[in-house]
Every structure is written in structure tokens, then in C-alpha cells.
Design a protein around this motif. Sequence first.
Motif, PDB file in Angstrom:
ATOM      1  N   GLU A  54       2.400  17.110   3.055  1.00  0.00           N
ATOM      2  CA  GLU A  54       1.368  16.597   3.955  1.00  0.00           C
ATOM      3  C   GLU A  54       0.081  17.408   3.881  1.00  0.00           C
ATOM      4  N   THR A  55       0.199  18.743   3.855  1.00  0.00           N
ATOM      5  CA  THR A  55      -0.986  19.600   3.985  1.00  0.00           C
ATOM      6  C   THR A  55      -1.471  20.216   2.685  1.00  0.00           C
ATOM      7  N   GLY A  56      -0.562  20.331   1.687  1.00  0.00           N
ATOM      8  CA  GLY A  56      -0.928  20.993   0.446  1.00  0.00           C
ATOM      9  C   GLY A  56      -0.713  22.490   0.469  1.00  0.00           C
ATOM     10  N   VAL A 108      -0.887  14.705  -6.677  1.00  0.00           N
ATOM     11  CA  VAL A 108       0.335  14.087  -6.157  1.00  0.00           C
ATOM     12  C   VAL A 108       0.443  14.319  -4.651  1.00  0.00           C
ATOM     13  N   GLN A 109       0.157  15.549  -4.226  1.00  0.00           N
ATOM     14  CA  GLN A 109       0.242  15.883  -2.804  1.00  0.00           C
ATOM     15  C   GLN A 109      -0.732  15.054  -1.984  1.00  0.00           C
ATOM     16  N   ARG A 110      -1.929  14.846  -2.485  1.00  0.00           N
ATOM     17  CA  ARG A 110      -2.905  14.048  -1.740  1.00  0.00           C
ATOM     18  C   ARG A 110      -2.427  12.601  -1.582  1.00  0.00           C
ATOM     19  N   ASN A 111      -1.709  12.115  -2.587  1.00  0.00           N
ATOM     20  CA  ASN A 111      -1.121  10.778  -2.458  1.00  0.00           C
ATOM     21  C   ASN A 111      -0.006  10.769  -1.412  1.00  0.00           C
ATOM     22  N   MET A 112       0.869  11.786  -1.477  1.00  0.00           N
ATOM     23  CA  MET A 112       1.982  11.859  -0.540  1.00  0.00           C
ATOM     24  C   MET A 112       1.505  12.021   0.897  1.00  0.00           C
ATOM     25  N   ALA A 113       0.352  12.651   1.087  1.00  0.00           N
ATOM     26  CA  ALA A 113      -0.189  12.838   2.426  1.00  0.00           C
ATOM     27  C   ALA A 113      -0.550  11.511   3.093  1.00  0.00           C
ATOM     28  N   ARG A 114      -0.719  10.462   2.297  1.00  0.00           N
ATOM     29  CA  ARG A 114      -1.058   9.151   2.826  1.00  0.00           C
ATOM     30  C   ARG A 114       0.176   8.346   3.258  1.00  0.00           C
ATOM     31  N   LEU A 115       1.360   8.873   2.959  1.00  0.00           N
ATOM     32  CA  LEU A 115       2.584   8.192   3.374  1.00  0.00           C
ATOM     33  C   LEU A 115       2.880   8.471   4.844  1.00  0.00           C
ATOM     34  N   GLN A 116       3.843   7.762   5.383  1.00  0.00           N
ATOM     35  CA  GLN A 116       4.299   8.023   6.736  1.00  0.00           C
ATOM     36  C   GLN A 116       5.114   9.321   6.751  1.00  0.00           C
ATOM     37  N   ALA A 117       5.129   9.983   7.908  1.00  0.00           N
ATOM     38  CA  ALA A 117       5.890  11.227   8.043  1.00  0.00           C
ATOM     39  C   ALA A 117       7.357  11.004   7.694  1.00  0.00           C
ATOM     40  N   GLU A 118       7.891   9.821   8.038  1.00  0.00           N
ATOM     41  CA  GLU A 118       9.307   9.551   7.754  1.00  0.00           C
ATOM     42  C   GLU A 118       9.582   9.536   6.251  1.00  0.00           C
ATOM     43  N   GLU A 140       0.836  -1.215   0.000  1.00  0.00           N
ATOM     44  CA  GLU A 140       0.000   0.000   0.000  1.00  0.00           C
ATOM     45  C   GLU A 140       0.864   1.254   0.000  1.00  0.00           C
ATOM     46  N   ARG A 141       2.005   1.199   0.675  1.00  0.00           N
ATOM     47  CA  ARG A 141       2.921   2.347   0.698  1.00  0.00           C
ATOM     48  C   ARG A 141       3.341   2.713  -0.720  1.00  0.00           C
ATOM     49  N   TRP A 142       3.707   1.705  -1.514  1.00  0.00           N
ATOM     50  CA  TRP A 142       4.179   1.975  -2.873  1.00  0.00           C
ATOM     51  C   TRP A 142       3.028   2.394  -3.780  1.00  0.00           C
ATOM     52  N   PHE A 143       1.827   1.944  -3.474  1.00  0.00           N
ATOM     53  CA  PHE A 143       0.642   2.351  -4.245  1.00  0.00           C
ATOM     54  C   PHE A 143       0.452   3.863  -4.166  1.00  0.00           C
ATOM     55  N   TRP A 144       0.512   4.389  -2.948  1.00  0.00           N
ATOM     56  CA  TRP A 144       0.313   5.838  -2.802  1.00  0.00           C
ATOM     57  C   TRP A 144       1.545   6.622  -3.222  1.00  0.00           C
ATOM     58  N   ALA A 145       2.740   6.119  -2.957  1.00  0.00           N
ATOM     59  CA  ALA A 145       3.959   6.800  -3.395  1.00  0.00           C
ATOM     60  C   ALA A 145       4.003   6.890  -4.911  1.00  0.00           C
TER      61      ALA A 145
END
Length: 309
Positions: A261-263, A278-288, A48-53
Motif C-alpha cells: 500500500e505505502t511502498g 508494481v507497488q503503485r499498482n497494488m496501492a490502487r487495489l482494495q485493502a482486502e 478496473e480491479r484486474w487492470f491494476w492487479a
Amino acid sequence: MTMRIRSAALGLAALAIVAGAAFWVLTLPQPLDAAVLPDKPGDAAKGERWFWAGGCASCHAAPGAKDGELLKLSGGVAIASPFGTFHAPNISPDKVQGIGDWSALDFVNAMKRGLAPDGSHLYPAFPYTSYQRMTVPDLLDLKAYLDTLPADATASKPHELPFPFSIRRGVGLWKSLYLDGETFAPDPAKSEQVNHGAYLVEGPGHCNECHTPRTALGGLDRSHALGGAPDPSGKGRVPDITPGPGGIGDWSEHDIANALETGFTPDFDSIGGTMAEVQRNMARLQAEDRDAIAAYLKQVAPVTAAEAR
């Protein structure tokens, strides 16, 4: 005179045969074999991480899809380019219209070699020049996650390409210039965080595909990596995201991670256009992950606006 004409015709015919044979050899598909596959299957939770990344839903979900509909990868987004219009295909687990019947090796060859299961070349509107950097285990995790999503029987739309770009076999020549088949290798001189960010940016995130200018043949001009580029649709320009004066040089690592994270930019403007997706996808990743992307972008080579044009 007749003999001269006949000799010339025979010479041209021979040349055409040699050229045709050379074209055939140079454009042969070069798939990986099953030896590249690890013994263990993919892990959907990790995938799932790679799906959103990778922003899979941004292209492969139906245009305008929201929330749960983003997980129905029926295809349909039109990708305009100087070479014609490409339509993102159905990659849902449907066994007829999607990729539900693909093996693990089929999927890896699509992502790392740009090949369909029948061996035909995939067009590089599908950014396998970036996805090739991903490791095989990560790709198998992604495939395992895709297999959990809803199957959809929507037929993929055909691409709209003029001659000669409609000759799919010719993509083999393009690959000889722009597809090296190399998996990402960490830089031992860089920190673990920077290397993780580099992997995300250069591989699944495929940031170069939009932010790096292209050559006349449509390949990435990596001498100006991430320095901004004309929008392939012909409307406007994709911004420079290198730490130079024309890019994000005055942004801190926190600013970059926060924007992902916020856009919102450091100036409290909102990210717009295709980058908003793209930002909305990145917001689903971990903060790290976002922190690592920021750390990497702050240390790439800056590109001036004049260089990137």
C-alpha cells in the motif's frame, strides 16, 4: 558410390519433410471457441480491479507516463531478455493500431492461449502463462474496462529478436512445455482469503514472471516458485518473496500488505526498481486484496537462495 550419395540425399530429404511436418503439427495454434464465453457481457467497473492487479499500464503505457497518461495504452516499454528485446504493443481501443477491433473471444484467446486474432503465437514476454489462470468472466470484465480507455493511434514497435527466436511459429513448441491452459482452482484445504491471494498472485498479478527463476528455455521453474531470480535484463536480482530466511520470513502479513500500500518496508526503506511501479499498482487495489496477497505469501513454500539460483 553415386547411388549411395543419392540414397543418402533422398533419406535426408525424407527426414527433413517428416521433421517439417512434425514441427507444423506440434506448433499449431490451439484456440478456445465461443462456447467458453458466458451469456452476459463484461463489467467495466469490475474490470478496473484486474487492470491494476495486472499492471497493464506498467508495460503498455508510454515510458514515464504519469497520472491520466497511464490510461493511454499506446505501448512502447522495452523488455530486455536473453532472447532479445520485446516491445510492449499498443493495447488501447484504437481499431487499427490497438485492440479496439478485437472480439471478446480474441481477447480471451490472447490471455489464456497466447494467440493473436489471426492465430499467430504471441511471445511469452506477454505473461499469458500467468493470465491463463484467470477466469473467463474476469477477463471479459478486464476487456470491458480497457474498452473505456482512450484510443491511441501510435503504432506498436517491432520486437528485436535474433534468429531463431524471430521465428514466431516456434513459440508453439515452447507452449507445449510451459502453457497448460488451466484456470486457477481454489484449494479446498485453504481459507477463502488465502485462495483469493493465490488467484491474485498466480493470475493477474503474475508475480512468478519476475520472482521465479527460469529454465534455459525461458520457462518458469515452478519448483522454486517466488524464490527470487536473476533480473532478465542482466542487471541484479529479483528478490525472494517466500517466507524463508532469504525472503520475507520475518515480515508479518501486516508488513507485506502495508508495503504494497505505502511502498515502505518494515525497515522503513522504500521499495525501488521495477517493483516500485508494481507497488503503485497494488496501492490502487482494495485493502482486502492486499491482505489476501499477504496471507497467501506467508504460507507458500520457502525457497533458499541456493535453491533458486
